[in-house]
Design an enzyme around this catalytic site. Structure first.
Site, PDB file in Angstrom:
ATOM      1  N   CYS A 113     -17.147   5.713  -7.584  1.00 42.07           N
ATOM      2  CA  CYS A 113     -16.256   5.474  -8.729  1.00 42.07           C
ATOM      3  C   CYS A 113     -16.133   6.679  -9.649  1.00 42.07           C
ATOM      4  O   CYS A 113     -15.249   6.720 -10.497  1.00 42.07           O
ATOM      5  CB  CYS A 113     -16.717   4.251  -9.516  1.00 42.07           C
ATOM      6  SG  CYS A 113     -16.544   2.759  -8.546  1.00 42.07           S
ATOM      7  N   HIS A 253     -13.457   4.708 -16.547  1.00 35.79           N
ATOM      8  CA  HIS A 253     -13.380   4.042 -15.245  1.00 35.79           C
ATOM      9  C   HIS A 253     -13.321   2.534 -15.500  1.00 35.79           C
ATOM     10  O   HIS A 253     -14.022   2.015 -16.374  1.00 35.79           O
ATOM     11  CB  HIS A 253     -14.605   4.413 -14.417  1.00 35.79           C
ATOM     12  CG  HIS A 253     -14.753   3.589 -13.173  1.00 35.79           C
ATOM     13  ND1 HIS A 253     -13.737   3.473 -12.248  1.00 35.79           N
ATOM     14  CD2 HIS A 253     -15.780   2.821 -12.720  1.00 35.79           C
ATOM     15  CE1 HIS A 253     -14.140   2.676 -11.268  1.00 35.79           C
ATOM     16  NE2 HIS A 253     -15.373   2.259 -11.535  1.00 35.79           N
ATOM     17  N   ASN A 283     -10.948  -3.060 -10.215  1.00 30.93           N
ATOM     18  CA  ASN A 283     -11.620  -1.781 -10.002  1.00 30.93           C
ATOM     19  C   ASN A 283     -11.061  -1.136  -8.731  1.00 30.93           C
ATOM     20  O   ASN A 283     -11.362  -1.573  -7.623  1.00 30.93           O
ATOM     21  CB  ASN A 283     -13.133  -2.022  -9.877  1.00 30.93           C
ATOM     22  CG  ASN A 283     -13.921  -0.742  -9.693  1.00 30.93           C
ATOM     23  OD1 ASN A 283     -13.344   0.321  -9.477  1.00 30.93           O
ATOM     24  ND2 ASN A 283     -15.233  -0.844  -9.762  1.00 30.93           N
TER      25      ASN A 283
HETATM   26  O1  UT7 Z   1     -17.522   0.657 -10.330  1.00 35.94           O
HETATM   27  C1  UT7 Z   1     -18.740   0.981  -9.797  1.00 35.94           C
HETATM   28  C2  UT7 Z   1     -19.894   0.510 -10.598  1.00 35.94           C
HETATM   29  N1  UT7 Z   1     -19.915  -0.913 -10.651  1.00 35.94           N
HETATM   30  C3  UT7 Z   1     -20.061  -1.534 -11.794  1.00 35.94           C
HETATM   31  O2  UT7 Z   1     -20.094  -0.905 -12.826  1.00 35.94           O
HETATM   32  C4  UT7 Z   1     -20.228  -3.029 -11.765  1.00 35.94           C
HETATM   33  C5  UT7 Z   1     -21.371  -3.435 -12.643  1.00 35.94           C
HETATM   34  N2  UT7 Z   1     -21.659  -4.846 -12.589  1.00 35.94           N
HETATM   35  C6  UT7 Z   1     -20.848  -5.790 -13.116  1.00 35.94           C
HETATM   36  O3  UT7 Z   1     -19.757  -5.491 -13.540  1.00 35.94           O
HETATM   37  C7  UT7 Z   1     -21.351  -7.193 -13.210  1.00 35.94           C
HETATM   38  O4  UT7 Z   1     -22.730  -7.218 -12.918  1.00 35.94           O
HETATM   39  C8  UT7 Z   1     -20.620  -8.206 -12.273  1.00 35.94           C
HETATM   40  C9  UT7 Z   1     -19.207  -8.428 -12.770  1.00 35.94           C
HETATM   41  C10 UT7 Z   1     -20.612  -7.679 -10.857  1.00 35.94           C
HETATM   42  C11 UT7 Z   1     -21.348  -9.540 -12.306  1.00 35.94           C
HETATM   43  O5  UT7 Z   1     -21.416 -10.031 -13.640  1.00 35.94           O
HETATM   44  P1  UT7 Z   1     -22.809 -10.514 -14.266  1.00 35.94           P
HETATM   45  O6  UT7 Z   1     -22.512 -10.977 -15.615  1.00 35.94           O
HETATM   46  O7  UT7 Z   1     -23.781  -9.366 -14.103  1.00 35.94           O
HETATM   47  O8  UT7 Z   1     -23.186 -11.721 -13.343  1.00 35.94           O
HETATM   48  P2  UT7 Z   1     -24.481 -11.943 -12.453  1.00 35.94           P
HETATM   49  O9  UT7 Z   1     -24.409 -11.141 -11.210  1.00 35.94           O
HETATM   50  O10 UT7 Z   1     -25.691 -11.801 -13.310  1.00 35.94           O
HETATM   51  O11 UT7 Z   1     -24.321 -13.458 -12.104  1.00 35.94           O
HETATM   52  C12 UT7 Z   1     -24.403 -14.483 -13.117  1.00 35.94           C
HETATM   53  C13 UT7 Z   1     -24.102 -15.810 -12.468  1.00 35.94           C
HETATM   54  C14 UT7 Z   1     -24.906 -16.069 -11.190  1.00 35.94           C
HETATM   55  O12 UT7 Z   1     -25.183 -17.444 -11.146  1.00 35.94           O
HETATM   56  P3  UT7 Z   1     -26.648 -17.999 -11.560  1.00 35.94           P
HETATM   57  O13 UT7 Z   1     -27.603 -17.308 -10.634  1.00 35.94           O
HETATM   58  O14 UT7 Z   1     -26.820 -17.600 -12.987  1.00 35.94           O
HETATM   59  O15 UT7 Z   1     -26.511 -19.461 -11.343  1.00 35.94           O
HETATM   60  C15 UT7 Z   1     -23.946 -15.715 -10.096  1.00 35.94           C
HETATM   61  O16 UT7 Z   1     -24.207 -16.412  -8.892  1.00 35.94           O
HETATM   62  O17 UT7 Z   1     -22.718 -15.847 -12.088  1.00 35.94           O
HETATM   63  C16 UT7 Z   1     -22.625 -16.194 -10.689  1.00 35.94           C
HETATM   64  N3  UT7 Z   1     -21.477 -15.532 -10.127  1.00 35.94           N
HETATM   65  C17 UT7 Z   1     -20.245 -16.073 -10.165  1.00 35.94           C
HETATM   66  N4  UT7 Z   1     -19.780 -17.230 -10.649  1.00 35.94           N
HETATM   67  C18 UT7 Z   1     -18.465 -17.480 -10.532  1.00 35.94           C
HETATM   68  C19 UT7 Z   1     -21.418 -14.323  -9.525  1.00 35.94           C
HETATM   69  N5  UT7 Z   1     -20.151 -14.063  -9.169  1.00 35.94           N
HETATM   70  C20 UT7 Z   1     -19.404 -15.130  -9.553  1.00 35.94           C
HETATM   71  C21 UT7 Z   1     -18.037 -15.443  -9.468  1.00 35.94           C
HETATM   72  N6  UT7 Z   1     -17.616 -16.618  -9.960  1.00 35.94           N
HETATM   73  N7  UT7 Z   1     -17.133 -14.613  -8.909  1.00 35.94           N
END
Ligand code: UT7
Length: 329
Positions: A113, A253, A283
């Site tokens: 990225c 980004h 993204n």
């Molecule tokens: O561009 C290159 C670099 N990349 C980045 O900068 C990305 C960095 N990361 C992020 O942007 C975020 O971590 C994400 C958008 C990928 C995820 O968001 P988050 O707030 O960190 O969510 P999480 O992974 O901590 O998941 C929280 C909850 C989980 O459920 P439980 O375990 O709390 O029950 C996930 O299973 O949200 C759940 N979850 C979803 N729920 C509905 C994960 N993906 C989804 C989804 N829809 N699509």
């Protein structure tokens, strides 16, 4: 002599994948996606046999038209991408062939990225050393080719697109003024594509094990991204004695609206100065920053201080300070 951006262009495919569409594919919902990422839609390149160069080539053709450049005048074309048409030859070679650029130096650059930032600074060196008078820097990715559309944690994030800028020499005080580019390979475990390279070449098993898709440990990447992107943006301001008032635009980004907001807060820059189009494109990896520049081009003025910032797989991250070189036409 400095390198200056003298034109920008971009291309996104026409097909749109909305949050509503994703609700029918995986267990997710519009509210979760918008509140956690800021994304509403993304554009997807559909069609047999189409790859990253099929988005980059129209962007480069438009750039040549806009800047009145003949293909034979281009000294180099660098393509930042993590989704090349093929492992080789370079997608940059293919783009040149598709737009009629012959005998130029062209190669791909992979910094995930942060790829566009790394490529921009690389391209600028050819101008600053006097080696070339016109260099094209492309950021293009067909992320849909490596997204697992059964994995809700990644499939909601990514989209496809391409952007391109022209670099030329300038003798005034505008152009690419400074850059801070960093990488740390120990971050590779948290964001990668395991299969397809020399460690895990494609086999029936690598396909079964879904090793050709993006793997991301979102929470960990988020923590690094939110800190590093903000740090490096504040650092380039300090290094150049700039206050928030001196910064006309932040071009971040587009990985997550929360990371963008944190970077802007750290810089003290208010939202009206931050380019955000993640809601429409998601993204697009290497294409996010040039797509922002394309969309905001008409609002940019000669002399504007612009900070570009990114964080991505590798890990890689960085910031670039540009004094914009032309008024919108
Ligand atoms: O561009 C290159 C670099 N990349 C980045 O900068 C990305 C960095 N990361 C992020 O942007 C975020 O971590 C994400 C958008 C990928 C995820 O968001 P988050 O707030 O960190 O969510 P999480 O992974 O901590 O998941 C929280 C909850 C989980 O459920 P439980 O375990 O709390 O029950 C996930 O299973 O949200 C759940 N979850 C979803 N729920 C509905 C994960 N993906 C989804 C989804 N829809 N699509």
């Amino acid at each position: 002599m400095r390198a200056a951006i003298t034109g920008v262009s971009g291309y996104v495919p026409k097909d749109i994948l909305s949050n509503k569409d994703l609700e029918t594919m995986v267990d997710t919902n519009d509210e979760w996606i918008v509140s956690r990422t800021g994304i509403k839609t993304r554009h997807i390149l559909k069609g047999e046999g189409l790859g990253t160069s099929d988005m980059a080539a129209p962007a480069v053709l438009e750039l040549l038209r806009k800047t009145g450049t003949k293909p034979e005048e281009v000294g180099a074309l660098i393509c930042a991408t993590v989704t090349p048409d093929h492992l080789f030859p370079a997608t940059a070679n293919i783009i040149c062939d598709k737009v009629g650029i012959k005998d130029a130096l062209s190669f791909d650059l992979g910094a995930a990225c942060s790829g566009f930032l790394f490529a921009l600074v690389t391209g600028a060196q050819y101008i600053e050393t006097g080696m070339f008078k016109k260099v094209i820097v492309v950021g293009a990715d067909k992320m849909s080719s490596i997204v697992d559309y059964t994995d809700r944690s990644t499939c909601v994030i990514f989209g496809d697109g391409a952007g391109a800028v022209m670099l030329e020499p300038t003798n005034d005080d505008t152009g690419i003024l400074d850059s801070i580019l960093r990488s740390d390979g120990s971050g590779r475990d948290f964001l990668h594509q395991k299969g397809g390279g020399s460690v895990n070449p494609a086999t029936e098993q690598t396909v079964k094990d879904k090793m050709h898709y993006i793997f991301q440990e979102g929470k960990t990447v988020f923590k690094f991204a939110v800190t590093k992107m903000a740090d490096v943006s504040a650092e380039i301001m300090d290094k150049n004695n700039l206050t928030a008032d001196d910064v006309a635009w932040l071009v971040p980004h587009q990985a997550n609206l929360r990371i963008i907001d944190a970077t802007a807060r750290r810089m003290g820059v208010n939202d009206s100065k931050v380019m955000v189009n993640i809601d429409r494109y998601g993204n697009t990896t290497s294409a996010t920053i040039p797509l922002c520049l394309m969309e905001w081009e008409s609002r940019l003025n000669k002399g504007d201080n612009i900070v570009l910032a990114a964080f991505g797989g590798g890990f890689t991250w960085g910031s670039i300070l540009i004094k914009w070189s032309y008024d919108s036409k």
